[in-house]
Design a protein around this motif. Sequence first.
Motif: not given
Length: 315
Positions: A90-109
Amino acid sequence: SARVSCSCCNFVNSTADPALNCCPTIGMSTFGIFLFVVVQRASVPWLLQRAKVDGAYPFSSNSVVVSVTFIEIILGVSIACFARGLHRGIVETLHPRELKKWFFLGLSQAVSDMLELYANKYLDASTYQVLLQSKLLVTALLMATVTKSGARQSSLEWLLLIALSLGLTTYSILSNGSGSFSGLGTVLALIKVLLSCTNAVFTEQILKQSDGTPVVHQIVHMKVFWCLWSVVCMAFLEGPAVYAPSRFFHGWGTPVLLVMATYVVKNWSGTFVLKRLDSLRKNIAEAFAMLMLYLLEISPFFGKKALEMPTLCVT
Protein backbone atom coordinates in the motif's frame (compact mmCIF):
# COMPACT_ATOMS: atom_id res chain seq x y z
CA SER A 1 22.35 -19.97 -5.56
CA ALA A 2 21.56 -17.30 -8.14
CA ARG A 3 18.82 -14.82 -7.35
CA VAL A 4 16.60 -13.32 -10.02
CA SER A 5 14.59 -10.12 -9.51
CA CYS A 6 11.26 -9.81 -11.27
CA SER A 7 11.16 -6.61 -13.31
CA CYS A 8 7.41 -6.19 -12.77
CA CYS A 9 7.14 -6.32 -9.00
CA ASN A 10 10.78 -6.76 -7.85
CA PHE A 11 9.93 -10.09 -6.24
CA VAL A 12 13.25 -11.87 -5.68
CA ASN A 13 13.35 -15.44 -6.93
CA SER A 14 15.87 -17.67 -5.22
CA THR A 15 16.44 -19.73 -8.36
CA ALA A 16 17.91 -18.74 -11.69
CA ASP A 17 14.92 -20.09 -13.60
CA PRO A 18 12.99 -17.08 -15.00
CA ALA A 19 9.94 -19.28 -15.50
CA LEU A 20 9.49 -19.30 -11.73
CA ASN A 21 9.19 -15.54 -11.43
CA CYS A 22 5.96 -14.32 -9.89
CA CYS A 23 4.73 -12.28 -12.86
CA PRO A 24 3.38 -14.16 -15.89
CA THR A 25 4.67 -11.52 -18.31
CA ILE A 26 8.31 -12.32 -17.50
CA GLY A 27 9.83 -14.57 -20.12
CA MET A 28 7.33 -13.45 -22.77
CA SER A 29 9.15 -12.27 -25.87
CA THR A 30 8.91 -8.72 -27.12
CA PHE A 31 7.29 -10.06 -30.28
CA GLY A 32 4.69 -11.90 -28.19
CA ILE A 33 3.75 -8.71 -26.34
CA PHE A 34 3.64 -6.79 -29.63
CA LEU A 35 1.35 -9.42 -31.21
CA PHE A 36 -0.89 -9.46 -28.15
CA VAL A 37 -1.29 -5.67 -28.31
CA VAL A 38 -2.25 -5.93 -31.99
CA VAL A 39 -5.03 -8.44 -31.25
CA GLN A 40 -6.23 -6.61 -28.16
CA ARG A 41 -6.30 -3.15 -29.79
CA ALA A 42 -8.49 -4.51 -32.59
CA SER A 43 -10.99 -5.90 -30.08
CA VAL A 44 -11.65 -2.58 -28.26
CA PRO A 45 -13.47 -0.59 -31.02
CA TRP A 46 -15.09 -3.80 -32.27
CA LEU A 47 -16.63 -4.50 -28.86
CA LEU A 48 -17.64 -0.84 -28.48
CA GLN A 49 -19.67 -1.13 -31.67
CA ARG A 50 -21.30 -4.34 -30.42
CA ALA A 51 -22.31 -2.57 -27.21
CA LYS A 52 -24.47 -0.07 -29.12
CA VAL A 53 -28.26 -0.42 -29.19
CA ASP A 54 -29.96 1.26 -32.16
CA GLY A 55 -26.74 3.14 -32.91
CA ALA A 56 -26.25 4.55 -29.40
CA TYR A 57 -24.80 3.39 -26.09
CA PRO A 58 -27.48 2.41 -23.55
CA PHE A 59 -25.05 3.34 -20.76
CA SER A 60 -23.03 6.41 -19.77
CA SER A 61 -19.65 6.41 -21.52
CA ASN A 62 -18.10 8.25 -18.59
CA SER A 63 -19.20 5.58 -16.11
CA VAL A 64 -17.06 3.06 -18.00
CA VAL A 65 -13.95 5.29 -17.82
CA VAL A 66 -14.36 5.91 -14.08
CA SER A 67 -15.03 2.25 -13.31
CA VAL A 68 -12.09 0.97 -15.38
CA THR A 69 -9.55 3.24 -13.69
CA PHE A 70 -10.89 2.36 -10.24
CA ILE A 71 -10.66 -1.37 -11.01
CA GLU A 72 -7.09 -0.93 -12.25
CA ILE A 73 -6.08 0.77 -9.00
CA ILE A 74 -7.60 -2.03 -6.91
CA LEU A 75 -5.98 -4.68 -9.12
CA GLY A 76 -2.54 -3.05 -9.01
CA VAL A 77 -2.58 -2.50 -5.24
CA SER A 78 -3.73 -6.11 -4.71
CA ILE A 79 -0.86 -7.50 -6.81
CA ALA A 80 1.64 -5.28 -5.00
CA CYS A 81 0.32 -6.35 -1.58
CA PHE A 82 0.49 -10.01 -2.60
CA ALA A 83 4.12 -9.66 -3.72
CA ARG A 84 5.43 -7.22 -1.08
CA GLY A 85 3.10 -7.59 1.90
CA LEU A 86 0.03 -5.56 2.85
CA HIS A 87 1.69 -2.52 4.47
CA ARG A 88 4.61 -2.24 2.08
CA GLY A 89 2.41 -2.79 -0.96
CA ILE A 90 0.00 0.00 0.00
CA VAL A 91 2.76 2.45 0.95
CA GLU A 92 4.77 1.89 -2.25
CA THR A 93 1.84 2.05 -4.67
CA LEU A 94 0.22 5.12 -3.07
CA HIS A 95 3.35 7.13 -2.20
CA PRO A 96 2.58 10.87 -2.68
CA ARG A 97 6.03 11.53 -4.20
CA GLU A 98 5.27 9.15 -7.07
CA LEU A 99 1.60 10.09 -7.44
CA LYS A 100 2.27 13.80 -8.01
CA LYS A 101 4.29 13.03 -11.16
CA TRP A 102 1.01 12.10 -12.85
CA PHE A 103 -1.16 15.04 -11.73
CA PHE A 104 -1.46 16.84 -15.09
CA LEU A 105 -0.92 13.76 -17.25
CA GLY A 106 -3.80 12.08 -15.41
CA LEU A 107 -6.17 14.83 -16.64
CA SER A 108 -5.02 14.37 -20.23
CA GLN A 109 -5.41 10.59 -19.98
CA ALA A 110 -8.91 10.85 -18.51
CA VAL A 111 -10.07 13.21 -21.28
CA SER A 112 -8.44 10.97 -23.91
CA ASP A 113 -10.39 7.92 -22.69
CA MET A 114 -13.67 9.82 -22.72
CA LEU A 115 -13.00 11.17 -26.22
CA GLU A 116 -12.47 7.60 -27.46
CA LEU A 117 -15.90 6.55 -26.24
CA TYR A 118 -17.60 9.70 -27.55
CA ALA A 119 -15.89 9.39 -30.96
CA ASN A 120 -17.07 5.79 -31.27
CA LYS A 121 -20.64 7.04 -30.80
CA TYR A 122 -20.47 8.79 -34.17
CA LEU A 123 -18.04 6.62 -36.16
CA ASP A 124 -17.96 2.95 -37.00
CA ALA A 125 -15.05 0.88 -35.72
CA SER A 126 -13.02 0.73 -38.95
CA THR A 127 -13.37 4.47 -39.69
CA TYR A 128 -12.26 5.30 -36.15
CA GLN A 129 -9.31 2.94 -36.43
CA VAL A 130 -8.24 4.49 -39.75
CA LEU A 131 -8.24 7.97 -38.20
CA LEU A 132 -6.10 6.72 -35.34
CA GLN A 133 -3.25 5.94 -37.73
CA SER A 134 -2.27 9.62 -37.78
CA LYS A 135 -0.81 8.76 -34.37
CA LEU A 136 2.29 7.41 -36.13
CA LEU A 137 3.23 10.84 -37.49
CA VAL A 138 2.27 12.79 -34.35
CA THR A 139 4.17 10.40 -32.07
CA ALA A 140 7.29 10.53 -34.26
CA LEU A 141 7.16 14.36 -34.19
CA LEU A 142 6.79 14.45 -30.40
CA MET A 143 9.62 11.97 -29.89
CA ALA A 144 11.90 13.98 -32.18
CA THR A 145 11.09 17.46 -30.85
CA VAL A 146 9.96 17.11 -27.24
CA THR A 147 11.63 14.09 -25.66
CA LYS A 148 14.36 13.60 -28.30
CA SER A 149 14.14 9.86 -27.71
CA GLY A 150 13.88 6.85 -29.97
CA ALA A 151 15.39 6.21 -33.36
CA ARG A 152 15.92 9.15 -35.73
CA GLN A 153 13.79 9.10 -38.85
CA SER A 154 15.33 9.64 -42.27
CA SER A 155 13.84 12.14 -44.76
CA LEU A 156 12.23 9.29 -46.69
CA GLU A 157 10.69 7.86 -43.51
CA TRP A 158 9.24 11.28 -42.62
CA LEU A 159 7.72 11.57 -46.09
CA LEU A 160 6.20 8.10 -45.79
CA LEU A 161 4.75 8.87 -42.35
CA ILE A 162 3.23 12.14 -43.60
CA ALA A 163 1.80 10.51 -46.74
CA LEU A 164 0.36 7.61 -44.73
CA SER A 165 -1.27 9.84 -42.11
CA LEU A 166 -2.73 12.29 -44.62
CA GLY A 167 -3.90 9.52 -46.94
CA LEU A 168 -5.69 7.59 -44.20
CA THR A 169 -7.30 10.69 -42.73
CA THR A 170 -8.46 11.88 -46.18
CA TYR A 171 -9.90 8.44 -46.93
CA SER A 172 -11.85 8.53 -43.67
CA ILE A 173 -13.22 12.02 -44.35
CA LEU A 174 -14.25 11.28 -47.94
CA SER A 175 -15.67 7.80 -47.39
CA ASN A 176 -19.44 7.60 -47.27
CA GLY A 177 -20.07 4.04 -48.30
CA SER A 178 -21.84 3.07 -45.09
CA GLY A 179 -23.00 6.52 -44.06
CA SER A 180 -20.71 6.28 -41.05
CA PHE A 181 -18.87 9.56 -41.57
CA SER A 182 -19.45 12.21 -38.92
CA GLY A 183 -17.73 15.59 -38.78
CA LEU A 184 -18.08 15.71 -34.99
CA GLY A 185 -16.84 12.14 -34.63
CA THR A 186 -13.82 12.92 -36.83
CA VAL A 187 -12.92 16.02 -34.80
CA LEU A 188 -13.24 14.08 -31.54
CA ALA A 189 -11.07 11.27 -32.93
CA LEU A 190 -8.35 13.69 -34.07
CA ILE A 191 -8.29 15.44 -30.67
CA LYS A 192 -8.09 11.97 -29.13
CA VAL A 193 -5.06 11.27 -31.38
CA LEU A 194 -3.22 14.41 -30.20
CA LEU A 195 -3.88 13.68 -26.53
CA SER A 196 -3.10 9.97 -26.86
CA CYS A 197 0.26 10.65 -28.53
CA THR A 198 1.21 13.26 -25.94
CA ASN A 199 0.21 10.89 -23.16
CA ALA A 200 2.20 7.98 -24.63
CA VAL A 201 5.40 9.99 -25.13
CA PHE A 202 5.40 11.56 -21.66
CA THR A 203 4.23 8.33 -20.00
CA GLU A 204 7.16 6.51 -21.62
CA GLN A 205 9.49 9.22 -20.31
CA ILE A 206 8.24 8.91 -16.72
CA LEU A 207 8.20 5.10 -16.80
CA LYS A 208 11.79 4.88 -18.01
CA GLN A 209 13.04 7.55 -15.59
CA SER A 210 12.07 5.21 -12.74
CA ASP A 211 13.61 1.95 -13.91
CA GLY A 212 13.89 0.66 -10.34
CA THR A 213 10.14 1.04 -9.73
CA PRO A 214 8.04 -2.06 -10.49
CA VAL A 215 5.75 -1.50 -13.46
CA VAL A 216 2.70 -2.68 -11.48
CA HIS A 217 3.40 0.10 -8.96
CA GLN A 218 3.81 2.60 -11.81
CA ILE A 219 0.42 1.61 -13.22
CA VAL A 220 -1.20 2.44 -9.86
CA HIS A 221 0.74 5.72 -9.67
CA MET A 222 -0.62 6.88 -13.03
CA LYS A 223 -4.15 5.61 -12.40
CA VAL A 224 -4.87 7.46 -9.15
CA PHE A 225 -5.09 10.93 -10.70
CA TRP A 226 -6.45 9.40 -13.89
CA CYS A 227 -9.38 8.09 -11.83
CA LEU A 228 -9.84 11.30 -9.82
CA TRP A 229 -9.84 13.48 -12.94
CA SER A 230 -12.31 11.06 -14.58
CA VAL A 231 -14.65 11.52 -11.61
CA VAL A 232 -14.36 15.32 -11.91
CA CYS A 233 -14.92 15.27 -15.69
CA MET A 234 -17.98 13.02 -15.37
CA ALA A 235 -19.53 15.28 -12.73
CA PHE A 236 -18.81 18.33 -14.91
CA LEU A 237 -20.32 16.78 -18.06
CA GLU A 238 -23.35 15.05 -16.54
CA GLY A 239 -23.88 16.73 -13.16
CA PRO A 240 -23.13 15.41 -9.64
CA ALA A 241 -26.40 13.44 -9.59
CA VAL A 242 -24.85 11.04 -12.11
CA TYR A 243 -23.18 9.20 -9.22
CA ALA A 244 -26.51 7.98 -7.90
CA PRO A 245 -26.37 4.18 -8.42
CA SER A 246 -29.55 4.18 -10.51
CA ARG A 247 -27.96 6.59 -13.03
CA PHE A 248 -24.34 5.46 -12.84
CA PHE A 249 -25.16 1.81 -13.57
CA HIS A 250 -28.05 2.51 -15.95
CA GLY A 251 -27.88 0.31 -19.05
CA TRP A 252 -25.08 -1.89 -17.74
CA GLY A 253 -24.97 -5.51 -18.85
CA THR A 254 -22.64 -8.12 -20.27
CA PRO A 255 -21.46 -5.90 -23.19
CA VAL A 256 -20.39 -3.19 -20.72
CA LEU A 257 -18.44 -5.69 -18.63
CA LEU A 258 -16.69 -6.98 -21.76
CA VAL A 259 -15.79 -3.43 -22.80
CA MET A 260 -14.40 -2.73 -19.32
CA ALA A 261 -12.34 -5.92 -19.36
CA THR A 262 -10.83 -5.03 -22.73
CA TYR A 263 -9.97 -1.54 -21.48
CA VAL A 264 -8.16 -2.93 -18.43
CA VAL A 265 -6.14 -5.30 -20.64
CA LYS A 266 -5.54 -2.51 -23.19
CA ASN A 267 -4.20 -0.08 -20.59
CA TRP A 268 -1.96 -2.62 -18.87
CA SER A 269 -0.57 -4.10 -22.08
CA GLY A 270 0.07 -0.59 -23.41
CA THR A 271 2.04 0.28 -20.28
CA PHE A 272 4.18 -2.87 -20.61
CA VAL A 273 4.90 -1.99 -24.25
CA LEU A 274 5.93 1.56 -23.32
CA LYS A 275 8.17 0.18 -20.59
CA ARG A 276 9.88 -2.39 -22.81
CA LEU A 277 9.75 -0.64 -26.20
CA ASP A 278 8.65 2.94 -26.96
CA SER A 279 5.57 4.96 -27.86
CA LEU A 280 6.19 4.80 -31.63
CA ARG A 281 6.27 0.99 -31.62
CA LYS A 282 3.13 0.97 -29.49
CA ASN A 283 1.37 2.98 -32.18
CA ILE A 284 2.75 0.71 -34.91
CA ALA A 285 1.09 -2.20 -33.09
CA GLU A 286 -2.17 -0.24 -33.15
CA ALA A 287 -1.74 0.31 -36.89
CA PHE A 288 -1.52 -3.46 -37.44
CA ALA A 289 -4.70 -3.74 -35.36
CA MET A 290 -6.57 -1.83 -38.08
CA LEU A 291 -6.17 -4.74 -40.50
CA MET A 292 -7.28 -7.26 -37.88
CA LEU A 293 -10.31 -5.12 -37.05
CA TYR A 294 -11.37 -4.95 -40.69
CA LEU A 295 -10.98 -8.71 -41.05
CA LEU A 296 -13.22 -9.14 -37.98
CA GLU A 297 -15.86 -6.88 -39.51
CA ILE A 298 -16.02 -8.81 -42.80
CA SER A 299 -15.70 -12.28 -41.30
CA PRO A 300 -18.81 -14.49 -41.60
CA PHE A 301 -18.68 -15.30 -37.88
CA PHE A 302 -18.38 -11.84 -36.30
CA GLY A 303 -18.90 -9.17 -38.94
CA LYS A 304 -21.80 -7.79 -40.92
CA LYS A 305 -19.93 -5.81 -43.58
CA ALA A 306 -19.41 -6.83 -47.16
CA LEU A 307 -15.88 -6.98 -48.52
CA GLU A 308 -15.01 -3.72 -50.29
CA MET A 309 -11.73 -3.75 -52.25
CA PRO A 310 -10.96 0.01 -51.87
CA THR A 311 -11.35 -0.25 -48.09
CA LEU A 312 -9.28 -3.44 -47.96
CA CYS A 313 -6.49 -1.82 -50.01
CA VAL A 314 -6.37 1.25 -47.78
CA THR A 315 -6.38 -0.95 -44.69
